[in-house]
Design an enzyme around this catalytic site. Structure first.
Site, mmCIF file in Angstrom:
data_model
loop_
_atom_site.group_PDB
_atom_site.id
_atom_site.type_symbol
_atom_site.label_atom_id
_atom_site.label_comp_id
_atom_site.label_asym_id
_atom_site.label_seq_id
_atom_site.Cartn_x
_atom_site.Cartn_y
_atom_site.Cartn_z
ATOM 1 N N ALA A 118 -63.241 83.866 82.008
ATOM 2 C CA ALA A 118 -62.286 84.113 82.594
ATOM 3 C C ALA A 118 -61.968 85.462 83.858
ATOM 4 C CB ALA A 118 -61.059 83.216 82.973
ATOM 5 N N GLY A 135 -63.713 81.885 78.882
ATOM 6 C CA GLY A 135 -64.179 80.674 79.913
ATOM 7 C C GLY A 135 -65.584 81.221 79.603
ATOM 8 N N GLU A 169 -66.671 78.904 76.809
ATOM 9 C CA GLU A 169 -66.669 77.094 77.663
ATOM 10 C C GLU A 169 -67.330 76.687 78.406
ATOM 11 O OE1 GLU A 169 -62.458 78.722 78.137
ATOM 12 O OE2 GLU A 169 -61.905 77.113 77.256
ATOM 13 N N GLU A 211 -58.891 84.434 73.884
ATOM 14 C CA GLU A 211 -56.968 84.488 74.733
ATOM 15 C C GLU A 211 -56.312 84.351 74.024
ATOM 16 O OE1 GLU A 211 -60.080 82.563 74.515
ATOM 17 O OE2 GLU A 211 -60.881 81.291 76.152
HETATM 18 N N1 T1G Z 1 -61.497 89.955 83.484
HETATM 19 C C1 T1G Z 1 -61.926 91.252 84.186
HETATM 20 N N2 T1G Z 1 -62.078 92.162 83.367
HETATM 21 C C2 T1G Z 1 -62.542 92.162 82.632
HETATM 22 C C3 T1G Z 1 -63.007 91.275 81.298
HETATM 23 C C4 T1G Z 1 -61.981 90.158 81.820
HETATM 24 N N3 T1G Z 1 -62.067 89.169 80.967
HETATM 25 N N4 T1G Z 1 -62.731 91.337 80.657
HETATM 26 C C5 T1G Z 1 -63.383 92.971 81.008
HETATM 27 N N5 T1G Z 1 -62.816 93.801 81.716
HETATM 28 C C6 T1G Z 1 -63.083 95.160 82.545
HETATM 29 C C7 T1G Z 1 -62.678 95.378 81.691
HETATM 30 O O1 T1G Z 1 -60.949 95.847 82.075
HETATM 31 C C8 T1G Z 1 -63.370 96.911 82.414
HETATM 32 O O2 T1G Z 1 -62.738 97.260 83.516
HETATM 33 C C9 T1G Z 1 -64.748 96.423 82.257
HETATM 34 O O3 T1G Z 1 -64.571 95.229 82.286
HETATM 35 C C10 T1G Z 1 -65.901 96.630 80.982
HETATM 36 O O4 T1G Z 1 -64.753 96.471 79.522
HETATM 37 C C11 T1G Z 1 -60.623 79.921 80.699
HETATM 38 C C12 T1G Z 1 -58.329 82.296 80.343
HETATM 39 C C13 T1G Z 1 -66.202 91.981 77.295
HETATM 40 C C14 T1G Z 1 -65.855 92.073 74.533
HETATM 41 O O5 T1G Z 1 -60.608 87.716 76.866
HETATM 42 O O6 T1G Z 1 -62.916 91.437 75.051
HETATM 43 O O7 T1G Z 1 -61.671 83.067 79.740
HETATM 44 O O8 T1G Z 1 -61.595 99.444 83.057
HETATM 45 O O9 T1G Z 1 -64.257 98.326 78.599
HETATM 46 O O10 T1G Z 1 -66.059 97.559 75.679
HETATM 47 O O11 T1G Z 1 -60.085 80.531 78.945
HETATM 48 O O12 T1G Z 1 -63.873 93.620 77.707
HETATM 49 O O13 T1G Z 1 -64.159 99.152 83.796
HETATM 50 O O14 T1G Z 1 -62.675 98.554 84.992
HETATM 51 O O15 T1G Z 1 -63.719 96.638 77.741
HETATM 52 O O16 T1G Z 1 -68.717 96.306 76.353
HETATM 53 C C15 T1G Z 1 -60.992 85.783 78.211
HETATM 54 C C16 T1G Z 1 -61.428 90.230 77.512
HETATM 55 C C17 T1G Z 1 -60.320 86.097 79.542
HETATM 56 C C18 T1G Z 1 -62.097 88.983 76.992
HETATM 57 C C19 T1G Z 1 -66.841 94.118 76.780
HETATM 58 N N6 T1G Z 1 -62.353 86.682 77.325
HETATM 59 N N7 T1G Z 1 -62.625 91.312 77.353
HETATM 60 O O17 T1G Z 1 -65.658 95.262 76.136
HETATM 61 O O18 T1G Z 1 -65.979 96.722 78.075
HETATM 62 S S1 T1G Z 1 -58.770 84.285 79.683
HETATM 63 C C20 T1G Z 1 -61.532 88.106 77.281
HETATM 64 C C21 T1G Z 1 -63.126 91.742 76.299
HETATM 65 C C22 T1G Z 1 -60.362 83.301 79.325
HETATM 66 C C23 T1G Z 1 -60.716 80.678 79.448
HETATM 67 C C24 T1G Z 1 -59.496 81.835 79.642
HETATM 68 C C25 T1G Z 1 -64.392 93.465 76.421
HETATM 69 C C26 T1G Z 1 -65.102 93.162 76.668
HETATM 70 P P1 T1G Z 1 -62.871 98.417 84.257
HETATM 71 P P2 T1G Z 1 -63.950 97.200 78.239
HETATM 72 P P3 T1G Z 1 -66.555 96.660 76.780
#
Ligand code: T1G
Length: 693
Positions: free
Chosen positions: A61, A102, A105, A125
């Site tokens: 998400a 997500g 999911e 999450e």
């Molecule tokens: N949402 C928004 N921005 C995100 C994002 C996300 N989920 N994940 C990464 N970014 C942005 C990050 O801020 C950065 O932005 C750029 O992408 C590159 O990220 C319903 C509710 C995927 C392993 O927790 O672990 O799904 O600084 O530098 O090292 O159940 O990003 O370039 O402007 O980290 O290659 C669950 C979080 C969400 C994954 C990639 N997902 N992200 O790593 O790049 S909640 C997460 C990461 C959800 C559902 C629920 C990592 C990555 P900018 P990066 P990376």
């Protein structure tokens, strides 16, 4: 639209295309639903593949939408997954790179899943203070089994796709081109009679689910105090086991809505974005060219130099390690080896990797061996004269374009740069001890430090897995300048009526890893003493309670002398309140004519934390730090500030700057109140109802 739609060989390919990680923001969700409708209404289409463009299937998400109307704007992820499961035509999720949150999911809602090796699979999450909110707590246990799923959900730890090849999650692992194989798989699936399999219809098999879940609850509850999310993960999984999929899904939804509004989740999301925002320097565009850093040199093989060296060895970067004397060099090498041997003993490192890392060190006694270095970091004695000798010599031997970095923690980087004819190549790289462990790296930007030097060291920081925060030049940069005010308040409170154990207990209850007096005993009280003696000369207007000087005059430097603010039994480290020190403090209050009073824990916490906030506000006003989240990252990664509170500046936002200002003004009226000069931005934000973040 953040989704592309094509067809190939009678298969519709829906490609998530929302850089950088195909976050499932509203436009992406709407695009998927539209693609599904299009595919299902096209008689030429027999099956559907959902895949991701770029480096990820989907990172989940879009966290930036949380607590905004977009997060719940239809189609929600629940609706998207429902549409996927309803599809008459088989849907194959083709996964590469990242399938997280997500994103996973969504894939779990598909009829089939095919993955490329090396993809990171996770429901992370919980690391954001929430739980999988689109069926992950219900589908993953049905896909890979109750225990494996619960472990992945409660820890949030990614697992490589190939490790899950036979776990029941994937119907195939791609051997070659993922999309080609997904399309071939889809065409085969189209030939099968419906209905196509749904994860939600699988059973959760477990010999003793009740017992396992109870054990999990007890274990998770013990591990996750201060964090509500992990336990909710267990509860949501348990609900699905006991009451079936639909009730479990509804309960998961309730937990999600509750958790996403908690201060803990706000703090964790703040830290997630704060870490990434710290690497962005407002006036240094991300397109700034960087210098190639292949050869690194470290000057000084002491505690800091050795720790700094290890960071590069761990990243596979060779280091030329320079000392002035052979025995110092040998001692440094032995310490590095000993540190690695400790990791081998704990099973965190293999003996082969230990030798490989040691082999990357090129020990030397001569500056001439630094001639080819692209980055040279000095970690010599913290005295300007010594720095002058080192940088003058570096100016003579270092090649053009080499970055010259000082690990100084208190000295003026501009003065150090001025010892060279290349101030544009000089930068501060302030590591925190132990340098091979602490994540924080303060990048100190001199007034002449070139932009490409900054861009390069930020890149190096990421490579050695540090959280780098840029600081301007001032006494103590960001972290130490703020901790100075924190310590001042701690000392004044001893003078006014508190005792070391009470102060430490109060702030440790607030969540700090260690209170100021236990910390000082660990670091060495003589270090603070030396800084105060320097301040008495340089900035006599800054008043301190002399109670700490009294302690040092008795040689009570802390653990290293077996006695400090606390007493220590020989060979032990636990801090025992000292009757002698308590009496010394009471006598000191009498000597300075301060009437001791009872100081509440609340006052202790306010004075310590708001001292950080107030100084942090001035640091922002002066442009020493460019954003409040940078200050929070310094305190979360370098000073043991509780992660679930998000850092001093976020904590002040949550407390309300109006209340912070009122407390500061109250303390300014008390004895030693001259230490409280309220920062203008605190006063202004209090007035306007604004926040730092
Ligand atoms: N949402 C928004 N921005 C995100 C994002 C996300 N989920 N994940 C990464 N970014 C942005 C990050 O801020 C950065 O932005 C750029 O992408 C590159 O990220 C319903 C509710 C995927 C392993 O927790 O672990 O799904 O600084 O530098 O090292 O159940 O990003 O370039 O402007 O980290 O290659 C669950 C979080 C969400 C994954 C990639 N997902 N992200 O790593 O790049 S909640 C997460 C990461 C959800 C559902 C629920 C990592 C990555 P900018 P990066 P990376």
């Amino acid at each position: 639209m953040a989704v592309d739609y094509t067809t190939r060989d009678g298969v519709a390919v829906i490609t998530l295309n929302n850089p950088p990680v195909n976050g499932l923001g509203h436009s992406t969700r709407a695009g998927i639903v539209e693609g599904l409708a299009r595919a299902n209404s096209d008689p030429a289409v027999s099956a559907i593949v959902i895949t991701g463009a770029g480096k990820a299937f989907s990172g989940g998400a879009d966290i930036t939408e949380f607590n905004t109307p977009k997060a719940t704007q239809e189609p929600t992820l629940h609706t998207v997954i429902k549409e996927v499961e309803k599809s008459a035509k088989p849907i194959i999720a083709a996964i590469h790179g990242v399938a997280m949150g997500g994103g996973l999911e969504l894939a779990l809602g598909a009829h089939y899943r095919i993955a490329a090796p090396g993809a990171q699979i996770a429901l992370p999450e919980v690391k954001l203070g929430i739980l999988p909110g689109a069926g992950g707590t219900q589908r993953l246990p049905r896909a890979i089994g109750l225990e494996a799923a619960l472990n992945m959900i409660v820890t949030g730890t990614p697992v490589l796709s190939e490790k899950l090849a036979n776990a029941g999650l994937f119907d195939a692992m791609a051997q070659g081109d993922l999309l080609d194989e997904a399309i071939a798989f889809a065409r085969q699936a189209a030939g099968k009679p419906g209905p196509h399999p749904l994860v939600r219809n699988r059973k959760i098999e477990h010999a003793n689910a009740e017992g396992f879940l109870q054990f999990s609850r007890n274990t998770v509850a013990a591990m996750s105090k201060n964090y509500p999310a992990p336990l909710k993960c267990v509860d949501a999984i348990a609900a699905g086991v006991k009451q079936g999929f639909d009730k479990g899904l509804a309960f998961e939804r309730e937990c999600f809505v509750e958790l996403v509004q908690t201060p803990e989740s706000q703090a964790l999301r703040h830290a997630f974005f704060g870490e990434r925002a710290a690497s962005k320097i407002p006036d240094v565009p991300s397109s700034t060219p960087t210098r190639a850093i292949q050869q690194v040199a470290v000057i000084g093989a002491g505690t800091m130099g050795g720790g700094i060296t290890m960071n590069f060895l761990n990243a596979g970067v060779p280091v030329t390690l320079l000392e002035t004397k052979q025995e110092a060099l040998d001692r440094g090498l032995a310490t590095i080896r000993k540190n690695y041997e400790a990791q081998v003993k704990k099973g965190k490192l293999t003996a082969e990797k230990l030798e490989a890392r040691m082999a990357l060190i090129r020990p030397t006694l001569t500056y001439d061996d630094l001639k080819q270095a692209d980055l040279i970091i000095e970690a010599v004695f913290e005295e300007l004269g010594v720095k002058e000798q080192v940088f003058t010599r570096l100016d003579e031997v270092a090649k053009a374009g080499a970055i010259l970095a000082s690990n100084t923690s208190t000295l003026d980087v501009d003065k150090i740069a001025a010892f060279t004819k290349r101030p544009q190549d000089v930068v501060g790289l302030h590591f925190f001890s132990p340098a091979n462990v602490m994540k924080l790296l303060e990048v100190v930007r001199g007034k002449e430090t070139a932009k490409d030097v900054l861009a390069t060291v930020m890149q190096v920081a990421k490579k050695i897995r540090k959280t780098a925060v840029v600081s301007g030049v001032c006494d103590g940069f960001i972290g130490n300048r703020m901790i100075e005010q924190y310590i001042r308040q701690a000392l004044y409170m001893l003078e006014e009526g508190a005792l070391p154990a009470q102060v430490d207990r109060a702030i440790e209850k607030f969540g700090f890893a260690m209170g100021p007096f236990r910390m000082s005993d660990l670091a060495g009280n003589d270090i603070g003493w030396a800084i105060r003696k320097r301040r008495y000369q340089e900035t006599p207007e800054i008043k301190y309670s002399k109670v700490a000087d009294r302690l040092c005059e008795q040689g009570r430097f802390g653990q290293k002398t077996g006695a400090g603010w606390y007493d220590y039994k020989a060979g032990e480290r636990n801090a025992l309140p000292s009757k002698l020190v308590d009496e010394m403090i009471v006598a000191y209050s009498k000597e300075v004519g301060v009437q001791r009073r009872k100081i509440s824990d609340e006052e202790i916490v306010e004075r310590l934390v708001y001292a950080l906030v107030n100084e942090g506000a001035m640091i922002l006003e002066e442009g020493i730090a460019s954003k409040a989240s940078d200050i929070d990252m310094v305190y979360l990664t370098g000073y043991g500030f509780p992660l679930w509170r998000g850092g001093p500046m976020l904590y002040a936002d949550a407390a309300g700057l109006y209340n912070v200002a009122r407390a500061i003004r109250r303390y300014a009226q008390q004895p030693n109140g001259d230490a409280w000069q309220i920062a203008s931005s605190v006063a202004e934000l209090a007035e306007s109802g604004g926040t730092f973040n």
